[in-house]
Design a protein around this motif. Structure first.
Motif, PDB file in Angstrom:
ATOM      1  N   ALA A  13     -33.999 -63.835  -5.088  1.00 33.43           N
ATOM      2  CA  ALA A  13     -34.414 -64.196  -6.510  1.00 33.43           C
ATOM      3  C   ALA A  13     -33.399 -64.971  -7.123  1.00 33.43           C
ATOM      4  CB  ALA A  13     -34.181 -62.812  -7.210  1.00 33.43           C
ATOM      5  N   GLY A  14     -32.460 -65.648  -6.307  1.00 32.23           N
ATOM      6  CA  GLY A  14     -31.406 -66.443  -6.477  1.00 32.23           C
ATOM      7  C   GLY A  14     -29.933 -65.875  -6.966  1.00 32.23           C
ATOM      8  N   LEU A  15     -29.783 -64.586  -6.924  1.00 38.13           N
ATOM      9  CA  LEU A  15     -28.613 -64.002  -7.018  1.00 38.13           C
ATOM     10  C   LEU A  15     -27.371 -64.279  -5.631  1.00 38.13           C
ATOM     11  CD1 LEU A  15     -29.546 -60.531  -8.262  1.00 38.13           C
ATOM     12  CD2 LEU A  15     -29.171 -62.478  -9.316  1.00 38.13           C
ATOM     13  N   THR A  16     -26.240 -64.444  -5.861  1.00 40.34           N
ATOM     14  CA  THR A  16     -25.435 -64.458  -4.877  1.00 40.34           C
ATOM     15  C   THR A  16     -24.774 -63.072  -4.508  1.00 40.34           C
ATOM     16  OG1 THR A  16     -23.283 -64.037  -6.262  1.00 40.34           O
ATOM     17  CG2 THR A  16     -24.155 -66.327  -6.175  1.00 40.34           C
ATOM     18  N   ASN A  17     -24.339 -62.961  -3.402  1.00 39.68           N
ATOM     19  CA  ASN A  17     -23.692 -61.608  -2.915  1.00 39.68           C
ATOM     20  C   ASN A  17     -23.266 -60.803  -3.763  1.00 39.68           C
ATOM     21  OD1 ASN A  17     -24.803 -61.347   0.243  1.00 39.68           O
ATOM     22  ND2 ASN A  17     -23.022 -63.212   0.527  1.00 39.68           N
ATOM     23  N   PHE A  18     -22.152 -61.385  -4.300  1.00 39.49           N
ATOM     24  CA  PHE A  18     -21.646 -60.652  -5.379  1.00 39.49           C
ATOM     25  C   PHE A  18     -22.493 -60.014  -6.561  1.00 39.49           C
ATOM     26  CE2 PHE A  18     -19.698 -60.287  -9.623  1.00 39.49           C
ATOM     27  CZ  PHE A  18     -18.670 -59.476  -9.220  1.00 39.49           C
ATOM     28  N   GLU A  19     -23.603 -60.944  -7.059  1.00 39.10           N
ATOM     29  CA  GLU A  19     -24.482 -60.551  -8.121  1.00 39.10           C
ATOM     30  C   GLU A  19     -25.414 -59.596  -7.514  1.00 39.10           C
ATOM     31  OE1 GLU A  19     -24.834 -64.429 -10.955  1.00 39.10           O
ATOM     32  OE2 GLU A  19     -25.803 -64.385  -8.731  1.00 39.10           O
ATOM     33  N   ALA A  20     -25.678 -59.750  -6.167  1.00 40.49           N
ATOM     34  CA  ALA A  20     -26.742 -58.737  -5.395  1.00 40.49           C
ATOM     35  C   ALA A  20     -26.115 -57.338  -5.539  1.00 40.49           C
ATOM     36  CB  ALA A  20     -27.241 -59.170  -4.087  1.00 40.49           C
ATOM     37  N   PHE A  21     -24.820 -57.273  -4.961  1.00 41.35           N
ATOM     38  CA  PHE A  21     -24.389 -55.903  -4.879  1.00 41.35           C
ATOM     39  C   PHE A  21     -23.800 -55.225  -6.277  1.00 41.35           C
ATOM     40  CE2 PHE A  21     -23.903 -57.436  -0.651  1.00 41.35           C
ATOM     41  CZ  PHE A  21     -24.772 -56.105   0.045  1.00 41.35           C
ATOM     42  N   ALA A  22     -23.475 -56.370  -7.048  1.00 40.93           N
ATOM     43  CA  ALA A  22     -23.178 -55.918  -8.763  1.00 40.93           C
ATOM     44  C   ALA A  22     -24.277 -55.196  -9.234  1.00 40.93           C
ATOM     45  CB  ALA A  22     -22.602 -57.089  -9.389  1.00 40.93           C
ATOM     46  N   ALA A  23     -25.381 -55.940  -8.978  1.00 41.87           N
ATOM     47  CA  ALA A  23     -27.010 -55.228  -9.410  1.00 41.87           C
ATOM     48  C   ALA A  23     -26.789 -53.808  -9.014  1.00 41.87           C
ATOM     49  CB  ALA A  23     -27.979 -56.184  -9.073  1.00 41.87           C
ATOM     50  N   ASN A  24     -26.601 -53.701  -7.671  1.00 46.86           N
ATOM     51  CA  ASN A  24     -26.716 -52.339  -7.093  1.00 46.86           C
ATOM     52  C   ASN A  24     -25.672 -51.511  -7.690  1.00 46.86           C
ATOM     53  OD1 ASN A  24     -28.531 -52.964  -5.223  1.00 46.86           O
ATOM     54  ND2 ASN A  24     -27.278 -53.481  -3.520  1.00 46.86           N
TER      55      ASN A  24
END
Length: 430
Positions: A37-48
């Protein structure tokens, strides 16, 4: 076992089967879905992390629902909330929405799961007590673990295969559909047995009561308090590792588009969970105290995570993944039985939700921190750091063991009557 107890267990197993099947359809691809969806690793785990933050925020209010309206009502609200928010997640993926929307919907996903946490487990133990069940709780929770392991294997494999054949969004749509089916089943078969909801207070006063009782029967009772304080480290690291292993295995495999391999991580963990669920009651009989099993499993988890992070071979990573999943699976039923034996029936859902809240709080901080570590130094290094962080749980586990609560050595539900717990702060000697 009497027929009524068998029926209660069957209903519990059906609920666990449906919940886990729905959830696991996306477990093997969730991180890949967020990255796609275009998220970085940091953003992906921040979403979690926002998801777990939602669990922290809503654990107490939804605990009010379970204790004042009913466990069944809480379960039904959970299925509806999760179905809607899962559909919203799919829409964000379609739109490649900015991170702020992922954060908002992730919090609402956390709300859905808090309706489940504590409520289903409390429903089971209260119902078993009301129908005269006198067997081992480890055996019951172990059967639940076997069923959820089978569902997890089925769902994670299907999710990966379906994503490979179609796209990463389809498993999310299917998950929402399964949750709707579970709503209908629960509405027909669940009944609150052995528990009478207390509707004498308004929602605000009830929330205050839940908070007070969480402290009274959770933090003020030393043996319970130390188990709860250990939860942020084990749960926070465990959640991160589960989702980080998806892209890490693809990295070791050498093909970042092999979604079926990503699903393999969840599938392997599910098989380890089945084995752990079958063996948990037997493992329990090898030790006099339940805390010995919990502490040993914690050490095993730390060693497995560090070895996973230092490893560079795909096949060895699979072996280590089995080992990590097995120790997690074995400790689950034992820890559940230990906690339930120390909590009075009336406050059971409240304190179990409080325990879940602390575990989620660890994920809020640990997931984005380890996600950032993965961005900077790679997934392997982040898993090693995670293993070191989990070591911090051990002093709390030893402190709980030192209280010599009767539940630590109990072998059956009636050995440490959860309906008659010792006064807060006055732990009994074994």
């Amino acid at each position: 076992m009497n027929p009524a107890a068998r029926r209660v267990q069957r209903i519990y197993l059906v609920l666990m089967l449906g919940n886990t099947l729905a959830a696991s359809l996306i477990w093997g691809i969730n991180t890949l879905f967020l990255l796609d969806a275009g998220l970085t690793n940091f953003e992906a785990f921040a979403a979690n992390a926002f998801f777990t933050a939602g669990m922290v925020l809503f654990e107490v209010p939804t605990g009010v629902v379970a204790d004042t309206v009913g466990r069944k009502a809480s379960y039904l609200l959970g299925t509806v909330t999760l179905a809607v928010t899962t559909a919203l997640y799919w829409m964000l993926w379609v739109w490649h929405a900015p991170f702020v929307w992922w954060a908002i919907v992730s919090v609402l996903l956390g709300l859905g799961f808090t309706f489940f946490s504590g409520a289903v487990e409390a429903w089971l133990v209260d119902a078993l007590t009301s129908v005269g069940f006198t067997g081992s709780l480890e055996a019951v929770f172990g059967r639940g673990l076997v069923v959820t392991g089978i569902a997890m294997f089925t769902g994670s494999v299907l999710g990966g295969v379906i994503a490979q054949a179609t796209n990463l969004g389809v498993p999310f749509v299917l998950r929402a559909a399964v949750l709707v089916v579970m709503f209908v089943i629960a509405a027909l078969v669940m009944k609150d047995l052995g528990f009478t909801p207390d509707r004498s207070q308004g929602p605000i006063q009830a929330t205050r009561t839940v908070l007070r009782e969480s402290v009274e029967y959770g933090l003020k009772k030393r043996s319970v308090r130390y188990m709860i304080l250990a939860a942020p480290f084990a749960s926070g690291v465990g959640i991160y590792a589960f989702y980080a292993l998806q892209p890490y295995l693809l990295e070791l495999y050498g093909d970042t588009t092999a979604y079926g391999i990503a699903g393999l991580a969840a599938a392997i963990l599910s098989l380890a969970q089945v084995a752990g669920g079958v063996l948990a009651p037997r493992v329990r009989t090898l030790f006099r105290k339940r805390t010995t099993v919990v502490i040993s499993a914690s050490v095993g988890s730390v060693l497995a995570l560090i070895a996973l992070g230092l490893n560079s071979m795909f096949w060895l990573a699979l072996v280590l993944l089995v080992a990590w999943g097995f120790v997690f699976a074995v400790v689950g039923p034992v820890r559940q039985a230990y906690l339930n034996g120390m909590i009075p029936s009336k406050q059971r859902a409240t304190v179990l939700s409080f325990d879940s809240l602390f575990g989620s709080a660890g994920g809020v901080v640990i997931q984005p921190a380890l996600g950032r570590a993965a961005d900077l130094w790679g997934y392997g290094t982040s898993l090693v750091i995670g293993g070191v962080i989990e070591l911090a749980a051990l002093p709390f586990l030893f402190a709980s063991r030192a209280q010599h609560d009767p539940s630590d050595t109990a072998v059956a539900l009636t050995d440490a009557d959860p309906g008659v717990a010792p006064e807060p702060g006055a732990d009994a000697s074994a």
